[in-house]
Design an enzyme around this catalytic site. Structure first.
Site, PDB file in Angstrom:
ATOM      1  N   LEU A  27       0.824  -1.217   0.000  1.00  0.00           N
ATOM      2  CA  LEU A  27       0.000   0.000   0.000  1.00  0.00           C
ATOM      3  C   LEU A  27       0.850   1.255   0.000  1.00  0.00           C
ATOM      4  O   LEU A  27       0.427   2.302  -0.464  1.00  0.00           O
ATOM      5  CB  LEU A  27      -0.927   0.015   1.216  1.00  0.00           C
ATOM      6  CG  LEU A  27      -2.032  -1.040   1.251  1.00  0.00           C
ATOM      7  CD1 LEU A  27      -2.903  -0.837   2.477  1.00  0.00           C
ATOM      8  CD2 LEU A  27      -2.879  -1.004  -0.004  1.00  0.00           C
ATOM      9  N   GLY A  33       8.724   2.489   7.359  1.00  0.00           N
ATOM     10  CA  GLY A  33       8.315   1.121   7.100  1.00  0.00           C
ATOM     11  C   GLY A  33       7.435   1.017   5.874  1.00  0.00           C
ATOM     12  O   GLY A  33       7.132   2.008   5.218  1.00  0.00           O
ATOM     13  N   ASP A 189       0.429  12.359  15.726  1.00  0.00           N
ATOM     14  CA  ASP A 189       0.354  12.333  14.258  1.00  0.00           C
ATOM     15  C   ASP A 189      -1.108  12.265  13.826  1.00  0.00           C
ATOM     16  O   ASP A 189      -1.471  11.552  12.898  1.00  0.00           O
ATOM     17  CB  ASP A 189       1.159  11.150  13.715  1.00  0.00           C
ATOM     18  CG  ASP A 189       1.574  11.342  12.252  1.00  0.00           C
ATOM     19  OD1 ASP A 189       1.409  12.466  11.719  1.00  0.00           O
ATOM     20  OD2 ASP A 189       2.060  10.365  11.647  1.00  0.00           O
TER      21      ASP A 189
HETATM   22  P1  ADP Z   1       2.510   5.060   7.552  1.00  0.00           P
HETATM   23  O1  ADP Z   1       3.550   5.082   8.612  1.00  0.00           O
HETATM   24  O2  ADP Z   1       3.008   4.570   6.232  1.00  0.00           O
HETATM   25  O3  ADP Z   1       1.753   6.347   7.438  1.00  0.00           O
HETATM   26  P2  ADP Z   1      -0.007   3.887   8.473  1.00  0.00           P
HETATM   27  O4  ADP Z   1      -0.091   3.100   9.729  1.00  0.00           O
HETATM   28  O5  ADP Z   1      -0.585   5.255   8.493  1.00  0.00           O
HETATM   29  O6  ADP Z   1       1.520   3.902   8.022  1.00  0.00           O
HETATM   30  O7  ADP Z   1      -0.686   3.051   7.314  1.00  0.00           O
HETATM   31  C1  ADP Z   1      -0.540   3.431   5.959  1.00  0.00           C
HETATM   32  C2  ADP Z   1      -1.859   3.238   5.214  1.00  0.00           C
HETATM   33  O8  ADP Z   1      -2.266   1.885   5.283  1.00  0.00           O
HETATM   34  C3  ADP Z   1      -3.004   4.029   5.799  1.00  0.00           C
HETATM   35  O9  ADP Z   1      -3.056   5.334   5.309  1.00  0.00           O
HETATM   36  C4  ADP Z   1      -4.201   3.208   5.378  1.00  0.00           C
HETATM   37  O10 ADP Z   1      -4.544   3.518   4.041  1.00  0.00           O
HETATM   38  C5  ADP Z   1      -3.671   1.797   5.419  1.00  0.00           C
HETATM   39  N1  ADP Z   1      -3.996   1.129   6.688  1.00  0.00           N
HETATM   40  C6  ADP Z   1      -3.275   1.122   7.815  1.00  0.00           C
HETATM   41  N2  ADP Z   1      -3.866   0.381   8.774  1.00  0.00           N
HETATM   42  C7  ADP Z   1      -5.002  -0.089   8.244  1.00  0.00           C
HETATM   43  C8  ADP Z   1      -6.066  -0.952   8.707  1.00  0.00           C
HETATM   44  N3  ADP Z   1      -6.076  -1.478   9.942  1.00  0.00           N
HETATM   45  N4  ADP Z   1      -7.061  -1.249   7.849  1.00  0.00           N
HETATM   46  C9  ADP Z   1      -7.072  -0.751   6.594  1.00  0.00           C
HETATM   47  N5  ADP Z   1      -6.124   0.053   6.098  1.00  0.00           N
HETATM   48  C10 ADP Z   1      -5.087   0.386   6.894  1.00  0.00           C
HETATM   49 MG    MG Z   2       0.137   7.223   8.386  1.00  0.00          MG
END
Ligand code: ADP
Ligand code: MG
Length: 383
Positions: A27, A33, A189
């Site tokens: 994604l 990460g 954040d």
């Molecule tokens: P980063 O550090 O890359 O911002 P995130 O934890 O925000 O990581 O996750 C990146 C993306 O993955 C989010 O913007 C969302 O689109 C998707 N995502 C993260 N966790 C979930 C979840 N539990 N269910 C569905 N999509 C998720």
């Molecule tokens: Mg994020």
């Protein structure tokens, strides 16, 4: 021992590891990460959609925050499944996410023999929509209605109906943020991209706790500046003033007394970010990154005086100096905030206050007339 024993046991009977996971589509890759969609192989042969984050840095802190929040009732964050070390392919020991500020990184999870690999964090898949992805679509906020209310609202499209959804979104965001704060966690954040609108539970949940600080224990206490998103961070950037003593090198439970919490108001960091999020829901042009950056720059030049910003924008609107593409959105935004005797403008101004102590806490914001007055209640429109 650097580790803090977590108070409760994990609920899973069988530990999940790499072999139970099918990695799917990537994604995205952030600084800290890579996030994948995937599937969890169930014992009975089923497949459950999941999200996997392979964390390069700060994985331990993110594990800790997720474990903490998963014990809080009400599912305010995406549902956490487990975490393990990629190289060792073993689940992290209970509470391993917790390393106190100042403590050196342990060489491995299992006693100093092997280097640890990336940490895999696993959550249940909560759906395709973040508040940001929904805001970027033309149908916002109507595209939120089925996700929050289970169906479209019945009222005719227009500002009144839009405010119902925007207020409900703010209520859910503030409720989740209040739950973090009640447990000593400052997210740091908060932004639309880190709000997942769960299709499983039809509600907004927080994600991305990697920059969060657990102020009761001191984990991630010393802020990594580069973890903070400048588009949403308050002017001070730091959760606490420099006068506050550094946390002790070893964990001391509840080292931050309620008194200190009350004096320093570290939670108000997140409240500013909630204010920026509210700005973006109200003013469509601020959903565009360049416009948001320009807004922040101007606000800084105006010493964070939102009223001055408004006067400027209104003068430009009156003189026809505003670009046509922005004019309608700006005027509509001011009108929305002036409804209910200016309750929206009042809340927004408070959230974006320069001084942390002038910002309401999450629970105070929830009790604000803009969110409690009858006309904005979804129920009245669903009838
Ligand atoms: P980063 O550090 O890359 O911002 P995130 O934890 O925000 O990581 O996750 C990146 C993306 O993955 C989010 O913007 C969302 O689109 C998707 N995502 C993260 N966790 C979930 C979840 N539990 N269910 C569905 N999509 C998720
Ligand atoms: Mg994020």
């Amino acid at each position: 021992d650097y580790y803090i024993k977590a108070p409760l046991k994990r609920k899973e009977s069988k530990a999940i590891d790499k072999n139970d996971i099918i990695l799917g589509k990537r994604l995205g890759t952030g600084g800290f990460g890579t996030v994948f969609k995937g599937e969890l192989k169930e014992e009975r042969g089923g497949r459950t959609p999941i999200i996997i984050k392979k964390a390069k840095e700060f994985g331990e802190a993110e594990v800790w925050m997720n474990e903490r929040m998963s014990r809080v009732s009400g599912s305010h964050c995406a549902e956490f499944v487990t975490a393990f070390d990629e190289a060792l392919n073993v689940p992290l020991p209970e509470g391993a996410g917790g390393r106190a500020a100042g403590a050196p990184a342990p060489p491995t999870w299992s006693g100093g023999v092997l280097d640890s690999g990336a940490i895999w964090l696993v959550w249940y898949y909560e759906g395709d929509n973040t508040l940001m992805s929904l805001m970027e679509k033309r149908e916002f906020p109507y595209n939120l209605e089925p996700l929050l209310f289970g169906r479209e609202l019945r009222a005719p499209r227009g500002p009144v109906r839009e405010l119902v959804t925007i207020k409900e979104t703010m209520r859910q965001l503030l409720t989740a943020v209040a739950a973090c704060h009640a447990n000593g966690i400052v997210h740091r954040d908060i932004k639309p991209a880190n709000c997942i609108v769960s299709t499983r539970d039809k509600k907004l949940k927080l994600i991305d706790l990697g920059a969060a600080a657990d102020l009761r224990i001191g984990i991630n206490y010393v802020p990594n500046e580069y973890l903070l998103d400048p588009r949403y961070a308050p002017p001070q950037q730091y959760i606490m003033s420099t006068q506050t003593p550094k946390p002790p090198p070893k964990p001391v439970a509840a080292f931050l007394s309620p008194v200190l919490w009350g004096m320093e108001r570290p939670d108000r960091f997140d409240m500013y970010s909630c204010g920026v999020t509210m700005m973006q829901m109200i003013f469509s042009h601020l959903r565009n990154d360049n416009n948001l950056i320009a807004f922040n720059k101007r606000l800084q030049e105006l010493r964070w005086d939102l009223s001055s910003w408004r006067k400027e924008e209104e003068a430009k609107l009156a003189s026809g100096a505003t670009k046509a593409a922005l004019a309608d959105g700006l005027a509509a935004g001011f009108e929305a905030l002036d409804a209910d005797d200016g309750a929206g403008w009042d809340l927004l101004t408070r959230l974006l206050s320069y001084k942390p102590s002038d910002r309401p806490s999450a629970s105070e914001a929830l009790a604000h007339p803009w969110l409690t007055s009858a006309p904005g209640r979804a129920a009245s429109m669903q009838r």
